[in-house]
Design an enzyme around this catalytic site. Structure first.
Site, mmCIF file in Angstrom:
data_model
loop_
_atom_site.group_PDB
_atom_site.id
_atom_site.type_symbol
_atom_site.label_atom_id
_atom_site.label_comp_id
_atom_site.label_asym_id
_atom_site.label_seq_id
_atom_site.Cartn_x
_atom_site.Cartn_y
_atom_site.Cartn_z
ATOM 1 N N THR A 403 0.907 -1.476 -0.052
ATOM 2 C CA THR A 403 -0.033 0.355 0.084
ATOM 3 C C THR A 403 0.934 1.008 -0.082
ATOM 4 O O THR A 403 2.188 1.236 0.474
ATOM 5 C CB THR A 403 -0.692 -0.281 1.337
ATOM 6 O OG1 THR A 403 -1.363 -1.264 1.403
ATOM 7 C CG2 THR A 403 -1.913 1.279 0.788
ATOM 8 N N ASN A 423 -1.500 -4.818 -1.903
ATOM 9 C CA ASN A 423 -1.999 -5.903 -1.065
ATOM 10 C C ASN A 423 -0.680 -5.991 -0.641
ATOM 11 O O ASN A 423 0.026 -5.046 0.190
ATOM 12 C CB ASN A 423 -3.276 -7.363 -1.094
ATOM 13 C CG ASN A 423 -3.481 -7.340 0.496
ATOM 14 O OD1 ASN A 423 -3.105 -6.480 1.209
ATOM 15 N ND2 ASN A 423 -4.295 -8.280 0.681
ATOM 16 N N ASP A 445 -8.156 -9.997 1.654
ATOM 17 C CA ASP A 445 -8.648 -8.958 2.728
ATOM 18 C C ASP A 445 -10.387 -9.722 3.103
ATOM 19 O O ASP A 445 -11.060 -9.292 3.645
ATOM 20 C CB ASP A 445 -8.842 -7.908 2.041
ATOM 21 C CG ASP A 445 -7.433 -6.753 2.555
ATOM 22 O OD1 ASP A 445 -6.717 -7.567 2.904
ATOM 23 O OD2 ASP A 445 -7.674 -6.166 1.793
ATOM 24 N N SER A 475 -8.365 -1.596 5.152
ATOM 25 C CA SER A 475 -8.343 -1.057 6.506
ATOM 26 C C SER A 475 -7.754 0.404 5.999
ATOM 27 O O SER A 475 -7.519 1.826 7.124
ATOM 28 C CB SER A 475 -7.632 -1.445 6.920
ATOM 29 O OG SER A 475 -7.866 -2.534 7.591
ATOM 30 N N GLY A 496 0.049 -0.042 5.217
ATOM 31 C CA GLY A 496 0.398 -1.173 6.420
ATOM 32 C C GLY A 496 -0.721 -1.849 6.940
ATOM 33 O O GLY A 496 -0.469 -2.107 8.325
ATOM 34 N N GLY A 497 -1.600 -2.358 6.518
ATOM 35 C CA GLY A 497 -2.499 -3.264 6.308
ATOM 36 C C GLY A 497 -3.442 -2.783 7.565
ATOM 37 O O GLY A 497 -4.031 -1.731 7.180
#
Ligand code: DON
Length: 604
Positions: A403, A423, A445, A475, A496-497
């Site tokens: 990301t 991703n 996800d 997120s 960063g997820g």
């Protein structure tokens, strides 16, 4: 600036996350006994000194690579607006930042117009029409997580091209050829490989070797021939792909040669994306999720991203305490916001989904009173027992409705906040042969099976179950903040997820509650809790030992690092606007590019 080696460790966070969470179950860490030597003080931590933020008077772009920031600023210099600049930056990132910049992925864009109205463009990937849960289960009904992470089954239908061009058509002022020119030039003429990218590509050699087209475009064909910093990196096929988009708009990607290449190669390799999935893809304009925080107005991304809802929940909880007085990363502050994070991520897991397919109680979740109720069980001396932290029951009010982040602002008051992703770093590792770009692995996800966490350890319910044409919960949290006088104040976001949400939230608090400048705010050490696993994470060198002891004494399982040990996370990219207080002063844009990465704020 961090030493490069360290920055690269963080850069590999997403890959490592995939690896660690995939191979090992989360091991709950038993709370340490209260430490008798723990300091009774709750003193605040001092963030490390940082350089003065970059500043400019006419406009600014802050992105993960300087060439991409410069591409955006070139549009502002031509008289273009923030959307023109954002679109130029987005396409340039697809060339100079193959790790996360993309045309084979998707993202979210929040746009603040000069009149203060805010809109968003959801260009999240959606599941191909053939994507059923069974595709990701073995014959015994167990989730085969690898299928959603690597290779052809892992990709959703890319949204970036549709999203960037929708924004440009509706809110931009320059033409496609102008905004795409820097990206096409960078791909066609090449650019000098920065050390970080050369090393990243070399380290990914084994990943790429598994896919002939990735090997063809992103290696020299042999592990003994590494890329060297400074050599010219040319991407001719990617340049031609971009030219087709320049000439034909979305049809130059979702139809014609590029679409045919994607569909053929996916069909040959057991993938699901076909020509119809591509032709039917649409970016969707949606209302932002908005809340207030101490008189500031915060606008972020609504479902299918969980980011805006979660940030609103966290801010609504934080607003109930004098966070500034409690101190930056003091044990009282960390204890309180850690509790807010647990409750917020429990809600995320239960309630979030694609709003076009399931009902998401957005308005109920972001009500201030809802978070007041959620925090009622908060005890300042002890953590709430894990078993009693569960999702809440928001009002089901009828709804009105690796990301990379870049933040852009122009002199008219327009601002654009975009988070974009494949991703994992380099997505599914599949490159479209003949077109030269990586495809995403966004199917990870989705919930493949309730109870099975994704690569970031996030779980969910049927609401986010993989299903045809659905968008997977994200997120990503591109955010714009206005000051109490309704003027543009902050443009912020991060990769960063799951840590995207907590990073963006903490940067906002750092500026508003802890009075940090934007560079300090993005650089300052962060904490993270996502409900499950049941552990409060902190970045390396962030919490003094007495704060750690104080937290343990309150019952927190505390650990350094996220996702099984990654020491730092979230390369936030933000800018803050300072408005003139006297007529002889001018507006100033201050840019802060996270020192964890190799990005840059460029202004003029
Ligand atoms: O949409 C999401 O939440 C994830 N796909 C984001 C992935 C990510 O941030 C990876 N990077 N560091």
């Amino acid at each position: 600036m961090l030493p490069l080696a360290k920055a690269r460790t963080i850069g590999r966070a997403c890959l490592l996350a995939a690896f660690v969470v995939g191979l090992t179950a989360w091991t709950p860490i038993a709370p340490a006994p209260a430490d008798p030597g723990a300091s009774p003080s709750d003193r605040a931590t001092s963030p490390a000194p940082t350089p003065t933020p970059k500043y400019a008077e006419n406009g600014m772009v802050v992105a993960a690579k300087k060439r991409a920031s410069a591409a955006g600023v070139a549009m502002l210099k031509k008289g273009g607006n923030a959307v023109d600049a954002a679109v130029a930056t987005g396409f340039a990132l697809a060339v100079v930042h193959p790790w996360a910049g993309n045309i084979g992925g998707g993202g979210f864009m929040v746009i603040r117009r000069p009149d203060g109205s805010v809109t968003t463009i959801d260009h999240r990937e959606d599941a191909p029409s053939g994507a059923t849960q069974e595709r990701f289960l073995d014959e015994d009904g167990n989730a085969v997580r690898a299928r959603s992470r690597r290779g052809y089954l892992a990709s959703g239908v890319p949204g970036t091209v549709a999203g960037l061009l929708k924004a440009l058509d509706k809110y931009g002022t320059l033409d496609r050829a102008t905004v795409m020119a820097p990206a096409i030039r960078l791909a066609r003429d090449g650019f000098s490989l920065p050390y970080a990218l050369a090393t990243d590509l070399n380290e990914a050699y084994q990943d790429f070797a598994a896919f002939p087209s990735a090997k063809k475009y992103f290696t020299k064909g042999d592990s003994t021939k590494p890329y060297r910093a400074g050599e010219r990196f040319v991407q001719e096929d990617l340049a031609e792909t971009l030219v087709r988009i320049r000439e034909q708009g979305t049809a130059g990607f979702y139809e014609g040669k590029t679409a045919e290449l994607i569909a053929e190669q996916f069909a040959e390799n057991g993938g699901l994306i076909d020509k119809q999935d591509l032709a039917e893809y649409e970016a969707v304009e949606r209302e932002p999720v908005s809340t207030t925080y101490r008189g500031y107005e915060v606008h972020s991304m609504g479902p299918p991203s969980s980011g805006g809802v979660a940030i609103a929940q966290l801010l609504n909880a934080a607003e109930r305490k004098p966070i500034g007085k409690m101190g930056f990363n003091s044990s009282r502050t960390v204890h309180y916001i850690g509790e807010a994070m647990r409750r917020t991520f429990a809600d995320r897991a239960k309630w979030l989904g694609d709003p076009d397919h399931v009902e998401v109680p957005t308005q109920g979740l972001i009500q201030k009173d809802y978070m007041r109720q959620r925090m009622a069980s908060y005890d300042s001396l002890r953590i709430t027992p894990s078993d009693s932290v569960k999702a809440g029951r928001p009002m089901l009010a009828s709804e009105s409705m690796e990301t990379s982040h870049y933040s852009v602002a122009d002199s008219s008051g327009m601002a654009v906040s975009v988070t974009t992703t494949l991703n994992s770093g380099y997505g599914s590792k599949v490159v479209i042969d003949g077109a030269g770009f990586f495809m995403n692995n966004e199917m990870n996800d989705f919930v493949l099976k309730p109870g099975v966490p994704n690569q970031f350890g996030l779980s969910g319910t049927e609401r986010n179950l993989v299903a045809p044409d659905r968008r997977m919960v994200s997120s990503m949290s591109p955010t714009v903040v206005e000051d109490p006088q309704d003027r543009l104040f902050l443009v912020i976001g991060a990769p960063g997820g799951s840590t995207i949400i907590t990073t963006t939230f903490q940067v906002i608090m750092n500026v508003i509650d802890h009075d940090m400048d934007i560079e300090q705010a993005v650089a300052a050490g962060r904490i993270h809790h996502q409900w499950k696993p049941r552990v409060l994470s902190y970045e390396k060198n962030t919490l003094p030992q007495d704060v750690v002891w104080n937290l343990r004494a309150r019952g927190w399982p505390v650990t350094m690092g996220v996702f099984g040990g990654i020491p730092q996370w979230g390369r936030a990219q933000g800018l803050r606007v300072k408005h003139p207080e006297r007529p002889d002063q001018s507006r100033v844009f201050f840019g802060g590019s996270d020192p964890r990465g190799t990005g840059a704020a460029v202004g003029f």
